[in-house]
Design a protein around this motif. Sequence first.
Motif, PDB file in Angstrom:
ATOM      1  N   MET A 277      75.401  77.324  41.826  1.00 36.38           N
ATOM      2  CA  MET A 277      75.425  78.094  40.584  1.00 36.38           C
ATOM      3  C   MET A 277      74.978  77.247  39.395  1.00 36.38           C
ATOM      4  O   MET A 277      74.245  77.724  38.517  1.00 36.38           O
ATOM      5  N   ARG A 278      75.390  75.994  39.361  1.00 37.32           N
ATOM      6  CA  ARG A 278      74.974  75.114  38.260  1.00 37.32           C
ATOM      7  C   ARG A 278      73.479  74.821  38.301  1.00 37.32           C
ATOM      8  O   ARG A 278      72.848  74.662  37.248  1.00 37.32           O
ATOM      9  N   LEU A 279      72.920  74.768  39.486  1.00 38.49           N
ATOM     10  CA  LEU A 279      71.472  74.587  39.598  1.00 38.49           C
ATOM     11  C   LEU A 279      70.721  75.801  39.054  1.00 38.49           C
ATOM     12  O   LEU A 279      69.711  75.667  38.366  1.00 38.49           O
ATOM     13  N   VAL A 280      71.217  76.994  39.373  1.00 37.76           N
ATOM     14  CA  VAL A 280      70.555  78.212  38.897  1.00 37.76           C
ATOM     15  C   VAL A 280      70.618  78.301  37.372  1.00 37.76           C
ATOM     16  O   VAL A 280      69.661  78.740  36.728  1.00 37.76           O
ATOM     17  N   THR A 281      71.720  77.854  36.775  1.00 37.05           N
ATOM     18  CA  THR A 281      71.829  77.887  35.313  1.00 37.05           C
ATOM     19  C   THR A 281      70.976  76.820  34.643  1.00 37.05           C
ATOM     20  O   THR A 281      70.755  76.880  33.431  1.00 37.05           O
ATOM     21  N   GLY A 282      70.518  75.823  35.407  1.00 39.94           N
ATOM     22  CA  GLY A 282      69.789  74.711  34.812  1.00 39.94           C
ATOM     23  C   GLY A 282      70.691  73.594  34.332  1.00 39.94           C
ATOM     24  O   GLY A 282      70.230  72.611  33.741  1.00 39.94           O
ATOM     25  N   TYR A 283      71.997  73.715  34.580  1.00 43.39           N
ATOM     26  CA  TYR A 283      72.946  72.672  34.168  1.00 43.39           C
ATOM     27  C   TYR A 283      72.709  71.387  34.956  1.00 43.39           C
ATOM     28  O   TYR A 283      72.880  70.284  34.428  1.00 43.39           O
ATOM     29  N   LEU A 284      72.319  71.530  36.223  1.00 39.23           N
ATOM     30  CA  LEU A 284      71.969  70.393  37.070  1.00 39.23           C
ATOM     31  C   LEU A 284      70.531  70.565  37.567  1.00 39.23           C
ATOM     32  O   LEU A 284      70.116  71.692  37.824  1.00 39.23           O
ATOM     33  N   PRO A 285      69.783  69.474  37.739  1.00 41.72           N
ATOM     34  CA  PRO A 285      68.453  69.570  38.342  1.00 41.72           C
ATOM     35  C   PRO A 285      68.544  69.450  39.861  1.00 41.72           C
ATOM     36  O   PRO A 285      69.387  68.713  40.374  1.00 41.72           O
ATOM     37  N   PRO A 286      67.694  70.146  40.604  1.00 43.97           N
ATOM     38  CA  PRO A 286      67.671  69.943  42.055  1.00 43.97           C
ATOM     39  C   PRO A 286      67.048  68.590  42.384  1.00 43.97           C
ATOM     40  O   PRO A 286      66.193  68.090  41.653  1.00 43.97           O
ATOM     41  N   THR A 287      67.471  68.013  43.499  1.00 44.17           N
ATOM     42  CA  THR A 287      66.834  66.792  43.985  1.00 44.17           C
ATOM     43  C   THR A 287      65.444  67.118  44.512  1.00 44.17           C
ATOM     44  O   THR A 287      64.489  66.358  44.311  1.00 44.17           O
ATOM     45  N   SER A 288      65.324  68.256  45.181  1.00 47.29           N
ATOM     46  CA  SER A 288      64.020  68.739  45.626  1.00 47.29           C
ATOM     47  C   SER A 288      64.094  70.255  45.742  1.00 47.29           C
ATOM     48  O   SER A 288      65.174  70.852  45.735  1.00 47.29           O
ATOM     49  N   GLY A 289      62.930  70.898  45.860  1.00 44.05           N
ATOM     50  CA  GLY A 289      62.886  72.354  45.905  1.00 44.05           C
ATOM     51  C   GLY A 289      62.664  72.955  44.526  1.00 44.05           C
ATOM     52  O   GLY A 289      62.489  72.234  43.529  1.00 44.05           O
ATOM     53  N   ARG A 290      62.683  74.269  44.455  1.00 40.20           N
ATOM     54  CA  ARG A 290      62.352  74.976  43.221  1.00 40.20           C
ATOM     55  C   ARG A 290      63.273  76.182  43.039  1.00 40.20           C
ATOM     56  O   ARG A 290      63.631  76.862  43.999  1.00 40.20           O
ATOM     57  N   ILE A 291      63.639  76.454  41.794  1.00 37.52           N
ATOM     58  CA  ILE A 291      64.471  77.609  41.457  1.00 37.52           C
ATOM     59  C   ILE A 291      63.776  78.382  40.343  1.00 37.52           C
ATOM     60  O   ILE A 291      63.366  77.800  39.329  1.00 37.52           O
ATOM     61  N   GLU A 292      63.664  79.699  40.518  1.00 40.92           N
ATOM     62  CA  GLU A 292      63.090  80.569  39.498  1.00 40.92           C
ATOM     63  C   GLU A 292      64.119  81.618  39.075  1.00 40.92           C
ATOM     64  O   GLU A 292      64.830  82.167  39.920  1.00 40.92           O
ATOM     65  N   VAL A 293      64.177  81.873  37.792  1.00 45.64           N
ATOM     66  CA  VAL A 293      65.026  82.931  37.235  1.00 45.64           C
ATOM     67  C   VAL A 293      64.134  83.871  36.437  1.00 45.64           C
ATOM     68  O   VAL A 293      63.471  83.441  35.488  1.00 45.64           O
ATOM     69  N   CYS A 294      64.070  85.107  36.863  1.00 46.98           N
ATOM     70  CA  CYS A 294      63.247  86.122  36.200  1.00 46.98           C
ATOM     71  C   CYS A 294      61.797  85.657  36.058  1.00 46.98           C
ATOM     72  O   CYS A 294      61.140  85.900  35.037  1.00 46.98           O
ATOM     73  N   GLY A 295      61.310  84.964  37.089  1.00 48.38           N
ATOM     74  CA  GLY A 295      59.920  84.530  37.116  1.00 48.38           C
ATOM     75  C   GLY A 295      59.646  83.194  36.467  1.00 48.38           C
ATOM     76  O   GLY A 295      58.509  82.706  36.525  1.00 48.38           O
ATOM     77  N   PHE A 296      60.652  82.562  35.858  1.00 44.68           N
ATOM     78  CA  PHE A 296      60.465  81.276  35.184  1.00 44.68           C
ATOM     79  C   PHE A 296      61.102  80.157  36.009  1.00 44.68           C
ATOM     80  O   PHE A 296      62.241  80.287  36.466  1.00 44.68           O
ATOM     81  N   ASP A 297      60.387  79.065  36.163  1.00 45.11           N
ATOM     82  CA  ASP A 297      60.933  77.892  36.836  1.00 45.11           C
ATOM     83  C   ASP A 297      62.019  77.269  35.954  1.00 45.11           C
ATOM     84  O   ASP A 297      61.801  77.009  34.765  1.00 45.11           O
ATOM     85  N   VAL A 298      63.192  77.029  36.535  1.00 44.55           N
ATOM     86  CA  VAL A 298      64.342  76.556  35.761  1.00 44.55           C
ATOM     87  C   VAL A 298      64.075  75.192  35.124  1.00 44.55           C
ATOM     88  O   VAL A 298      64.519  74.931  33.999  1.00 44.55           O
ATOM     89  N   MET A 299      63.360  74.318  35.813  1.00 44.61           N
ATOM     90  CA  MET A 299      63.080  72.988  35.280  1.00 44.61           C
ATOM     91  C   MET A 299      61.910  72.989  34.299  1.00 44.61           C
ATOM     92  O   MET A 299      61.922  72.274  33.302  1.00 44.61           O
ATOM     93  N   ASP A 300      60.904  73.804  34.565  1.00 41.84           N
ATOM     94  CA  ASP A 300      59.718  73.834  33.697  1.00 41.84           C
ATOM     95  C   ASP A 300      59.937  74.648  32.426  1.00 41.84           C
ATOM     96  O   ASP A 300      59.311  74.385  31.398  1.00 41.84           O
ATOM     97  N   HIS A 301      60.801  75.650  32.493  1.00 43.83           N
ATOM     98  CA  HIS A 301      61.034  76.541  31.345  1.00 43.83           C
ATOM     99  C   HIS A 301      62.537  76.705  31.108  1.00 43.83           C
ATOM    100  O   HIS A 301      63.094  77.803  31.247  1.00 43.83           O
ATOM    101  N   PRO A 302      63.229  75.625  30.749  1.00 46.14           N
ATOM    102  CA  PRO A 302      64.694  75.676  30.639  1.00 46.14           C
ATOM    103  C   PRO A 302      65.209  76.659  29.590  1.00 46.14           C
ATOM    104  O   PRO A 302      66.214  77.334  29.822  1.00 46.14           O
ATOM    105  N   LEU A 303      64.538  76.769  28.450  1.00 49.62           N
ATOM    106  CA  LEU A 303      65.029  77.687  27.417  1.00 49.62           C
ATOM    107  C   LEU A 303      64.822  79.140  27.818  1.00 49.62           C
ATOM    108  O   LEU A 303      65.683  79.998  27.584  1.00 49.62           O
ATOM    109  N   GLU A 304      63.670  79.425  28.434  1.00 47.80           N
ATOM    110  CA  GLU A 304      63.414  80.802  28.860  1.00 47.80           C
ATOM    111  C   GLU A 304      64.436  81.261  29.900  1.00 47.80           C
ATOM    112  O   GLU A 304      64.896  82.406  29.873  1.00 47.80           O
TER     113      GLU A 304
END
Length: 233
Positions: A45-72
């Motif tokens: 859950m913390r990874l999905v919120t962007g509170y923690l970064p993943p060690t590897s892999g990718r997470i998208e929320v509503c089409g935005f990458d959590v690490m690349d677009h943290p504010l969105e």
Amino acid sequence: MSIAVHEVEKRFGEQRALKGVTLRLEKGEVVGLLGPNGAGKSTLMRLVTGYLPPTSGRIEVCGFDVMDHPLETKRRVGYLPEHNPLHEEMYVREYLRFVAGVHGVANRNERVDAVLAEVGLTPEVHKQIGQLSKGYRQRVGLAQALIHDPEVLILDEPTSGLDPNQLVDIRTLIRRLGQDRTVILSTHIMQEVEAMCDRVVLIRLGEIVADASLQSMLKAEGGLEAQFKALTA
């Protein structure tokens, strides 16, 4: 697609908290995230919120990458953590206006009034948060998660401390919120999952061991509790 988790791993030193997790969640789903203590639920859950970064892999929320677009992504997520950090010296309305301001909510006063009514906090609005019962503090936590009208809600033990009457109200509210949002709900109480969720995801030792509709879990031998024990023991 509201949430897409692609082959996500999370390490804390030598410990692998998540091991190649893949998960896709749609709008309009209330998903129960279940597992024993230490299984990786809160980490996911913390990874999905962007509170923690993943060690590897990718997470998208509503089409935005959590690490690349943290504010969105943060604009689209409401989060109630298990330990519900609140400013206890603030008054209920004052605190929610503050959170609304952080999110840049337009018409703050109207939005605060609407959320207060939605979570049943209007009678307590003139109290300091520190004066509230645990159940009402939990409602304040839910209100702050809702204040910016997010598309995704992540709720970690949202019914903790609620009395039986409050439980009925909050269950009804979460079901209603899940009609036009994606809701991830983590709890250890099987009755809460049965009352609120459409789908169940079981996680054990950092890996997803089951992902099925609630109805299929209930129809399996022994029901949801037996499946939980069999798959996560």
